[in-house]
Design a protein around this motif. Structure first.
Motif, PDB file in Angstrom:
ATOM      1  N   ASP A 157      37.954  39.244  74.545  1.00  0.00           N
ATOM      2  CA  ASP A 157      37.709  37.868  74.944  1.00  0.00           C
ATOM      3  C   ASP A 157      37.643  37.832  76.476  1.00  0.00           C
ATOM      4  OD1 ASP A 157      40.318  38.033  75.845  1.00  0.00           O
ATOM      5  OD2 ASP A 157      41.146  36.759  74.274  1.00  0.00           O
ATOM      6  N   ARG A 158      37.658  36.655  77.049  1.00  0.00           N
ATOM      7  CA  ARG A 158      37.489  36.535  78.497  1.00  0.00           C
ATOM      8  C   ARG A 158      38.678  37.086  79.275  1.00  0.00           C
ATOM      9  NH1 ARG A 158      35.858  30.683  80.418  1.00  0.00           N
ATOM     10  NH2 ARG A 158      38.058  30.269  80.063  1.00  0.00           N
ATOM     11  N   VAL A 159      39.829  37.153  78.649  1.00  0.00           N
ATOM     12  CA  VAL A 159      41.046  37.549  79.361  1.00  0.00           C
ATOM     13  C   VAL A 159      41.145  39.063  79.542  1.00  0.00           C
ATOM     14  CG1 VAL A 159      43.574  37.496  79.281  1.00  0.00           C
ATOM     15  CG2 VAL A 159      42.245  35.505  78.500  1.00  0.00           C
ATOM     16  N   ARG A 160      40.643  39.841  78.564  1.00  0.00           N
ATOM     17  CA  ARG A 160      40.809  41.294  78.599  1.00  0.00           C
ATOM     18  C   ARG A 160      39.938  41.935  79.668  1.00  0.00           C
ATOM     19  NH1 ARG A 160      42.338  43.569  73.756  1.00  0.00           N
ATOM     20  NH2 ARG A 160      42.160  45.585  74.849  1.00  0.00           N
ATOM     21  N   SER A 161      40.542  42.827  80.483  1.00  0.00           N
ATOM     22  CA  SER A 161      39.831  43.452  81.595  1.00  0.00           C
ATOM     23  C   SER A 161      39.549  44.937  81.389  1.00  0.00           C
ATOM     24  CB  SER A 161      40.630  43.287  82.900  1.00  0.00           C
ATOM     25  OG  SER A 161      40.780  41.922  83.242  1.00  0.00           O
ATOM     26  N   LEU A 162      40.462  45.662  80.785  1.00  0.00           N
ATOM     27  CA  LEU A 162      40.370  47.118  80.696  1.00  0.00           C
ATOM     28  C   LEU A 162      39.093  47.555  79.976  1.00  0.00           C
ATOM     29  CD1 LEU A 162      41.811  49.794  81.338  1.00  0.00           C
ATOM     30  CD2 LEU A 162      42.899  49.648  79.092  1.00  0.00           C
ATOM     31  N   GLY A 163      38.270  48.346  80.666  1.00  0.00           N
ATOM     32  CA  GLY A 163      37.057  48.895  80.084  1.00  0.00           C
ATOM     33  C   GLY A 163      35.948  47.888  79.844  1.00  0.00           C
ATOM     34  N   ARG A 164      36.052  46.735  80.450  1.00  0.00           N
ATOM     35  CA  ARG A 164      35.122  45.645  80.148  1.00  0.00           C
ATOM     36  C   ARG A 164      33.674  46.016  80.482  1.00  0.00           C
ATOM     37  NH1 ARG A 164      36.389  40.553  78.931  1.00  0.00           N
ATOM     38  NH2 ARG A 164      34.711  39.018  78.972  1.00  0.00           N
ATOM     39  N   GLU A 165      33.476  46.658  81.645  1.00  0.00           N
ATOM     40  CA  GLU A 165      32.103  46.932  82.077  1.00  0.00           C
ATOM     41  C   GLU A 165      31.392  47.964  81.194  1.00  0.00           C
ATOM     42  OE1 GLU A 165      34.916  49.627  84.244  1.00  0.00           O
ATOM     43  OE2 GLU A 165      34.811  47.508  83.704  1.00  0.00           O
ATOM     44  N   ASN A 166      32.150  48.720  80.419  1.00  0.00           N
ATOM     45  CA  ASN A 166      31.557  49.726  79.525  1.00  0.00           C
ATOM     46  C   ASN A 166      31.577  49.301  78.065  1.00  0.00           C
ATOM     47  OD1 ASN A 166      30.855  51.706  81.495  1.00  0.00           O
ATOM     48  ND2 ASN A 166      33.037  52.205  81.692  1.00  0.00           N
ATOM     49  N   THR A 167      31.914  48.034  77.830  1.00  0.00           N
ATOM     50  CA  THR A 167      31.953  47.500  76.466  1.00  0.00           C
ATOM     51  C   THR A 167      30.681  46.722  76.173  1.00  0.00           C
ATOM     52  OG1 THR A 167      34.360  47.292  76.557  1.00  0.00           O
ATOM     53  CG2 THR A 167      33.218  45.983  74.895  1.00  0.00           C
ATOM     54  N   PRO A 168      30.020  46.956  75.051  1.00  0.00           N
ATOM     55  CA  PRO A 168      28.778  46.234  74.737  1.00  0.00           C
ATOM     56  C   PRO A 168      28.997  44.737  74.633  1.00  0.00           C
ATOM     57  CG  PRO A 168      29.075  48.118  73.267  1.00  0.00           C
ATOM     58  CD  PRO A 168      30.374  47.944  74.006  1.00  0.00           C
ATOM     59  N   PHE A 169      27.956  43.994  74.909  1.00  0.00           N
ATOM     60  CA  PHE A 169      27.949  42.568  74.624  1.00  0.00           C
ATOM     61  C   PHE A 169      27.754  42.368  73.127  1.00  0.00           C
ATOM     62  CE2 PHE A 169      26.763  42.520  79.089  1.00  0.00           C
ATOM     63  CZ  PHE A 169      27.416  41.399  79.570  1.00  0.00           C
ATOM     64  N   LEU A 170      28.380  41.346  72.592  1.00  0.00           N
ATOM     65  CA  LEU A 170      28.142  40.907  71.227  1.00  0.00           C
ATOM     66  C   LEU A 170      27.409  39.577  71.293  1.00  0.00           C
ATOM     67  CD1 LEU A 170      30.505  40.973  68.184  1.00  0.00           C
ATOM     68  CD2 LEU A 170      29.187  38.926  68.714  1.00  0.00           C
ATOM     69  N   VAL A 171      26.217  39.547  70.727  1.00  0.00           N
ATOM     70  CA  VAL A 171      25.414  38.324  70.701  1.00  0.00           C
ATOM     71  C   VAL A 171      25.360  37.831  69.262  1.00  0.00           C
ATOM     72  CG1 VAL A 171      23.165  37.295  71.183  1.00  0.00           C
ATOM     73  CG2 VAL A 171      24.028  39.160  72.643  1.00  0.00           C
ATOM     74  N   ARG A 172      25.948  36.683  69.020  1.00  0.00           N
ATOM     75  CA  ARG A 172      25.993  36.129  67.663  1.00  0.00           C
ATOM     76  C   ARG A 172      24.928  35.049  67.504  1.00  0.00           C
ATOM     77  NH1 ARG A 172      31.675  35.263  65.147  1.00  0.00           N
ATOM     78  NH2 ARG A 172      31.334  37.528  65.067  1.00  0.00           N
ATOM     79  N   LEU A 173      24.145  35.166  66.440  1.00  0.00           N
ATOM     80  CA  LEU A 173      23.116  34.179  66.155  1.00  0.00           C
ATOM     81  C   LEU A 173      23.651  33.068  65.264  1.00  0.00           C
ATOM     82  CD1 LEU A 173      20.041  36.507  65.500  1.00  0.00           C
ATOM     83  CD2 LEU A 173      20.951  35.633  67.662  1.00  0.00           C
ATOM     84  N   ALA A 174      22.937  31.974  65.219  1.00  0.00           N
ATOM     85  CA  ALA A 174      23.366  30.819  64.427  1.00  0.00           C
ATOM     86  C   ALA A 174      23.437  31.146  62.942  1.00  0.00           C
ATOM     87  CB  ALA A 174      22.424  29.646  64.667  1.00  0.00           C
ATOM     88  N   ASP A 175      22.669  32.148  62.484  1.00  0.00           N
ATOM     89  CA  ASP A 175      22.708  32.508  61.068  1.00  0.00           C
ATOM     90  C   ASP A 175      23.822  33.508  60.743  1.00  0.00           C
ATOM     91  OD1 ASP A 175      21.846  34.950  62.045  1.00  0.00           O
ATOM     92  OD2 ASP A 175      19.889  34.897  61.048  1.00  0.00           O
ATOM     93  N   GLY A 176      24.653  33.820  61.743  1.00  0.00           N
ATOM     94  CA  GLY A 176      25.783  34.713  61.534  1.00  0.00           C
ATOM     95  C   GLY A 176      25.517  36.168  61.894  1.00  0.00           C
ATOM     96  N   THR A 177      24.289  36.512  62.224  1.00  0.00           N
ATOM     97  CA  THR A 177      23.962  37.886  62.598  1.00  0.00           C
ATOM     98  C   THR A 177      24.618  38.257  63.919  1.00  0.00           C
ATOM     99  OG1 THR A 177      21.804  37.723  61.512  1.00  0.00           O
ATOM    100  CG2 THR A 177      22.078  39.491  63.120  1.00  0.00           C
ATOM    101  N   ASP A 178      25.206  39.436  63.994  1.00  0.00           N
ATOM    102  CA  ASP A 178      25.793  39.948  65.229  1.00  0.00           C
ATOM    103  C   ASP A 178      24.923  41.081  65.764  1.00  0.00           C
ATOM    104  OD1 ASP A 178      27.885  38.187  65.148  1.00  0.00           O
ATOM    105  OD2 ASP A 178      29.367  39.626  64.420  1.00  0.00           O
ATOM    106  N   LEU A 179      24.581  40.996  67.041  1.00  0.00           N
ATOM    107  CA  LEU A 179      23.788  42.012  67.712  1.00  0.00           C
ATOM    108  C   LEU A 179      24.564  42.558  68.893  1.00  0.00           C
ATOM    109  CD1 LEU A 179      20.438  39.990  67.804  1.00  0.00           C
ATOM    110  CD2 LEU A 179      21.062  41.774  66.156  1.00  0.00           C
ATOM    111  N   HIS A 180      24.336  43.811  69.231  1.00  0.00           N
ATOM    112  CA  HIS A 180      24.993  44.420  70.373  1.00  0.00           C
ATOM    113  C   HIS A 180      23.983  44.674  71.479  1.00  0.00           C
ATOM    114  CE1 HIS A 180      28.156  46.117  67.341  1.00  0.00           C
ATOM    115  NE2 HIS A 180      28.273  44.811  67.525  1.00  0.00           N
ATOM    116  N   ALA A 181      24.422  44.562  72.729  1.00  0.00           N
ATOM    117  CA  ALA A 181      23.509  44.694  73.858  1.00  0.00           C
ATOM    118  C   ALA A 181      24.201  45.374  75.026  1.00  0.00           C
ATOM    119  CB  ALA A 181      22.990  43.324  74.288  1.00  0.00           C
TER     120      ALA A 181
END
Length: 470
Positions: free
Chosen positions: A122-146
């Protein structure tokens, strides 16, 4: 960036002019990408104001990387000196761009983004953040990584309210059935909603001016059509502009025509009108500023647009508390100090947030500032994609080729003129005089204002949030 992260796509939110420009630059940089578009077609928002002509000629509305890709495919470039309508911008440029084999497989339509966060953080966690993929959630529930996210979703879907103080007026939310947002097609598609009706237009930007001109034309065709124009300022001086002294003749002609409509009584002007209450009786709608009450059949709310940052609530964004842009960009685009023509070139450095790999570009990057230009968005796309490719020398070599005369109103804007869609729209194509000279107007928000000459029948402008700005 780890090899695992770099193998993921860059997710681009929005397949409008700036989102597709980002896709073109990502293609040239050989970076994997996925474009997510909530609509069913590319440029879905642009098509909604397709009847409006841009103030800016084609040369300022085409991204360079996009042009290179299109030229390789045998594309016939439109005349650089012509002024396209929104529909022409979509059909003659953006649709062919989206259909290129290099882009088409990587664009997903009907894909509305509901949230963007970090995978497992979440927004609070810092450790390893820059090397962690983004999770993009769509309105239909699909989760994508970026590996990164470029948000070019714009502001068209989040117009400002009628209320004078930045919040809905009393009763406004219950009167939505009577209220249309900026740039309805009053002479064609939406004609039946306005012909023979009492119409109140609220706002003092180019989108308001565009609608007023179209409604005045409708009133000549449809008896009983009455138009009232309400502005918060003491006079519509900013909307009138320089008139005959304007460096942009079409924009000056717009001001002259508006003044004529007011002075002849063709439209009724209310100044210092701050909407406080909206009520309905099932047939009509009444709008009050506390002292005066206007009864109408329909309202056109041309009060601008604002960005919606709710989908990125779990990202670390450093937003300017006034405009909602990045803090670094805010002083460069502050409408209290700048017009479109005085905003300096800027790129990845000014658009960077504390969240590595996330950038908002296009009109959304400007927050509530109405000084956005489409050409500026293209340069943002070029700079940001260079940064994502690790080419910071190119990312920081920001340049912007704009007309020497500037491209928008030179006066600081007032609150009701803020659009956020940024743009340069003009007069409804069907409102252009049938012989010779037409009147240029603007769109708002963020659809904007650009260089124009006198408009002819086959040429047309855009305004507060379209055009070279959009």
């Amino acid at each position: 960036m780890s090899s695992q992260l770099s193998a993921l796509p860059v997710v681009v939110i929005g397949a409008g002019p700036v989102g597709l420009a980002a896709a073109a630059h990502l293609t040239e940089r050989d970076l994997p990408f996925l474009v997510l578009e909530a609509g069913d077609t590319p440029a879905a928002a642009v098509r909604q104001w397709g009847h409006v002509r841009l103030f800016s000629p084609w040369r300022y509305n085409i991204d360079q990387a996009a042009a290179r890709l299109l030229n390789e495919a045998g594309w016939v470039r439109p005349d650089d000196d012509k002024l396209p309508t929104g529909a022409q911008l979509a059909a003659d440029y953006l649709q062919p761009l989206a259909d290129l084999p290099a882009l088409k497989p990587h664009i997903r339509y009907g894909a509305r983004v509901a949230a963007v966060t970090r995978l497992g953080l979440d927004r609070v966690r810092s450790l390893g953040r820059e090397n962690t993929p983004f999770l993009v959630r769509l309105a239909d529930g699909t989760d994508l990584h970026a590996q990164a996210v470029i948000d070019a979703s714009g502001t068209w879907s989040t117009p400002n309210v009628l209320g004078a103080f930045g919040i809905p007026a009393h009763g406004e939310t219950s009167a939505t059935a009577y209220v249309d947002s900026a740039l309805p097609d009053v002479l064609d598609r939406d004609r039946d909603r306005y012909a023979g009706k009492r119409i109140l237009v609220v706002g003092a930007g180019h989108s308001a001016a565009n609608t007023i001109l179209a409604l005045a034309a409708l009133a000549e065709q449809a008896p009983g059509t009455e138009v009232t124009w309400a502005v918060r300022s003491s006079a519509p001086t900013r909307t009138y502009g320089g008139e005959s002294a304007d460096a942009l003749p079409a924009r000056g002609a717009l001001g002259t025509r508006l003044r004529e409509l007011v002075e002849t009584g063709a439209i009724t002007l209310l100044t210092r009108f701050l909407v406080q209450r909206v009520t309905t009786d099932g047939h009509t709608v009444r709008v009050s500023d506390g002292d005066r009450t206007i009864t109408a059949d329909r309202i056109v709310s041309a009060t601008g647009f604002r960005p919606d940052h709710t989908i990125t609530g779990e990202l670390r964004l450093d937003l300017d508390p006034i405009l909602g842009s990045t803090r670094t960009l805010a002083p460069l685009i502050d409408p209290n100090e700048h017009s479109c023509g005085t905003v300096p070139p800027h790129g990845a450095d000014e658009l960077t947030h504390p969240e590595p790999g996330y950038f908002a570009i296009g009109v959304k990057s400007y927050g509530r500032a109405p000084t956005f230009l489409l050409a500026t968005g293209y340069e943002q796309a070029r700079s940001v994609t260079a940064a994502l490719a690790g080419d910071w020398e190119a990312a920081r070599d920001v340049q912007l080729d704009l007309p020497e005369t500037g491209v928008c109103n030179s006066n600081p804007v007032e609150a009701e003129d803020t659009i956020g869609a940024g743009g340069c729209c003009g007069e409804s194509a069907s409102a252009v005089e049938p012989a010779g000279r037409g009147l240029a107007t603007g769109i708002a928000g963020g659809l904007l204002t650009v260089p124009v000459q006198l408009i002819t029948l086959d040429e047309k402008p855009a305004g507060d949030q379209a055009g070279t700005c959009c």
